[in-house]
Design a protein around this motif. Structure first.
Motif: not given
Length: 583
Positions: A320-322, A327-328, A360-364
């Protein structure tokens, strides 16, 4: 009467002893005068087995008859050898019998040549082979035959299909071997377990053994599948000896029909990973399941990809694109294969540890996997939903001041200064006036010394005007070098968190892009060449020590440093010295 019984008993024992000695004795020379050859059926059907029996009228070696060298027109199956010794009216006779199973693949008339030994020979036999559709093919004297079926005779490249073999036996099985079908440019593997059943055909009861194979073609075109083959022994009809070594058995062989399959190539307009399947699904899960997390708090995002009728190695990578604000760390990857209702299912599970760095807002974002639907003959996409989270806290950044300099070794200067300060305080407490006079004198001397030094520096500057700027330019540090030194020290101390932080900063400065997943560094260093497996493994070990469920202690700092340094040494040398020397 008693004497007669004793005499009869003695005679029987003597006869048995004589017979047993005769059976166990090995003749020094075999004199063959008669050789007989016969077949159990004629005509025969294509792909139907029949039995050739060759009998020598003496005890001969097991290698006296070599059917593979004489019968090139047939498929030669199992050959068994039996010996018989008898005494009739005081005459000793011996027989050696060879029984071989033969299969004809093409119709026509074929000749079994004469078998010769010691000047004796058998009569040649002409065998008529009829096509498979002949009327005699429905007769009920078949001991064994094979039926095979395909679930599809037209597939796409790398699309697995099922080949089912059913072996019919009309006699009890003693031993045997069922060999798989053969096909060029294909992978063939058995799936599931064998199944057994019984069935009545033409008034005769057969025991049916069923086995399922999965065939995956690796090349497009039209190919023949050579049928599965069985070689074994069955118990012959009639009495069996109570001694297993003398059981009355006969060899039997049979082979399945050859069938054709059409393998179509990958569509010309296809892009991406090729995954032909009847059904592909993907699911995701978030651990812990909550919509609000803190900065620096790790969460685990897991994906499970399932495909019907494919092998695990055909499944694509789950990547997936993060966003750059996290950090992944790839945590764990597992593949599996199982069979349900005769259908193979492949499954891949991949987990990522995600650590947010900003509030803040985080979208995966959603993950999409394209695949080719073999039932509809078109492209399909399986996807997950995007994950929306709220991140609380402040920005989590490294202290640049701490990362730019290594700790200096401790000296005794501060202690001496404290002692000097303490002595001065003691003097001040003794007498204030004496202290003031001493201070005045020292101040005057300091002023004179300062004026002298300024004059000396002014004269020296006039002589060498360019020396100071050059020294300042030489003392300017390189940021990426310093980050590397910090990473080197963290590896030497086996400090996993600092090694991760300094390695990310160094990678961002060297490659001029943000390192989101630590495992990507191995591909960056490779620069299009093959990825260093050892470096990839060490990076994964560092990630697991930080964010895996078990969080093992990290002790491979030196190994990681050496692996990265070795991978960097394979790159073309840079114009300037990007890295300091090894410690």
């Amino acid at each position: 009467m008693v004497r007669s019984i004793k005499q009869l008993t003695g005679f029987i024992l003597l006869s048995v002893s004589t017979l047993f000695g005769t059976l166990c004795a090995t003749p020094a020379y075999a004199q063959v005068t008669t050789i007989e050859a016969s077949v159990d059926k004629n005509p025969v059907i294509v792909d139907e087995s029949f039995v050739l029996t060759v009998t020598f009228n003496d005890d001969v070696d097991s290698s006296a008859f070599q059917p593979q060298q004489l019968l090139s027109d047939f498929i030669v199956g199992r050959t068994s050898v039996s010996r018989q010794t008898s005494i009739v009216n005081g005459d000793l006779s011996k027989l050696t019998r060879f029984t071989t199973v033969l299969i004809a693949r093409q119709q026509g008339d074929y000749t079994i040549p004469a078998i010769m030994m010691d000047g004796a020979q058998s009569q040649p036999i002409t065998v008529e082979v009829l096509p498979a559709g002949s009327d005699t093919s429905s007769r009920s004297d078949k001991i064994a035959f094979i039926e095979s079926t395909l679930d599809s005779q037209s597939v796409f490249l790398q699309q697995p299909f099922t080949y089912i073999v059913r072996l019919y036996l009309a006699a009890d099985l003693n031993k045997g071997n069922l060999m798989p079908p053969k096909m060029e440019h294909a992978d063939i593997r058995q799936i599931g377990s064998d199944e057994e059943s019984t069935k009545m055909l033409n008034g005769r009861r057969y025991k049916v053994y069923q086995r399922t194979y999965q065939i995956t073609p690796n090349k497009s075109g039209e190919f023949d599948i050579e049928g599965a083959r069985f070689d074994g022994e069955v118990y012959a009809e009639g009495q069996r000896s109570i001694f297993s070594s003398f059981s009355n058995t006969q060899p039997v062989s049979t082979i399945g029909k050859t069938v054709s399959v059409q393998v179509k190539p990958v569509p010309a307009n296809w892009q991406g990973h090729w995954l032909p399947s009847e059904l592909v699904t993907i699911s995701q899960s978030l651990t812990p399941e909550k919509s609000s997390i803190d900065v620096g708090e790790p969460i685990t995002l897991s994906y499970q990809l399932t495909a019907v009728g494919v092998k695990p190695e055909q499944l694509p990578a789950i990547q997936p694109q993060f966003p750059d604000s996290v950090r992944v760390y790839p945590d764990n990857e597992k593949t599996d294969q199982f069979v349900r209702n005769g259908v193979t299912i492949a499954q891949k599970t991949m987990s990522y540890a995600v650590v947010p760095n900003e509030p803040g807002s985080l979208q995966l974002p959603a993950l999409e996997i394209p695949w080719f639907n073999t039932k509809r003959g078109q492209r399909d996409i399986t996807r997950t939903d995007a994950v929306n989270l709220t991140v609380n806290g402040v920005v989590n950044e490294l202290n640049d001041t701490d990362s730019q300099a290594e700790p200096e070794p401790k000296t005794e200067t501060p202690a001496k200064d404290d002692q000097a300060g303490s002595a001065q305080n003691q003097k001040d407490t003794l007498t204030e006036s004496a202290g003031q006079r001493v201070i005045s004198v020292l101040a005057a001397l300091l002023g004179i010394s300062l004026l002298g030094n300024l004059a000396w520096f002014w004269r020296r500057k006039k002589r060498q005007p360019t020396e100071v700027p050059n020294r300042r330019s030489a003392e300017k540090p390189l940021t990426d070098n310093q980050q590397w030194r910090n990473f080197q020290k963290a590896c030497a101390d086996n400090h996993a968190r600092k090694a991760d932080e300094f390695l990310r900063k160094w990678a961002q400065q060297r490659f001029n892009k943000r390192l989101v997943a630590l495992g990507d560094l191995a591909r960056w260093v490779a620069q299009g060449n093959s990825v260093d497996e050892n470096l990839q493994q060490q990076l994964n070990t560092l990630q697991q020590s930080l964010f895996s469920a078990t969080k093992p202690k990290w002790t491979d700092g030196k190994t990681l440093y050496q692996s990265l340094r070795k991978a960097l040494d394979k790159q073309p040398k840079p114009r300037r010295n990007d890295l300091p020397s090894l410690y």
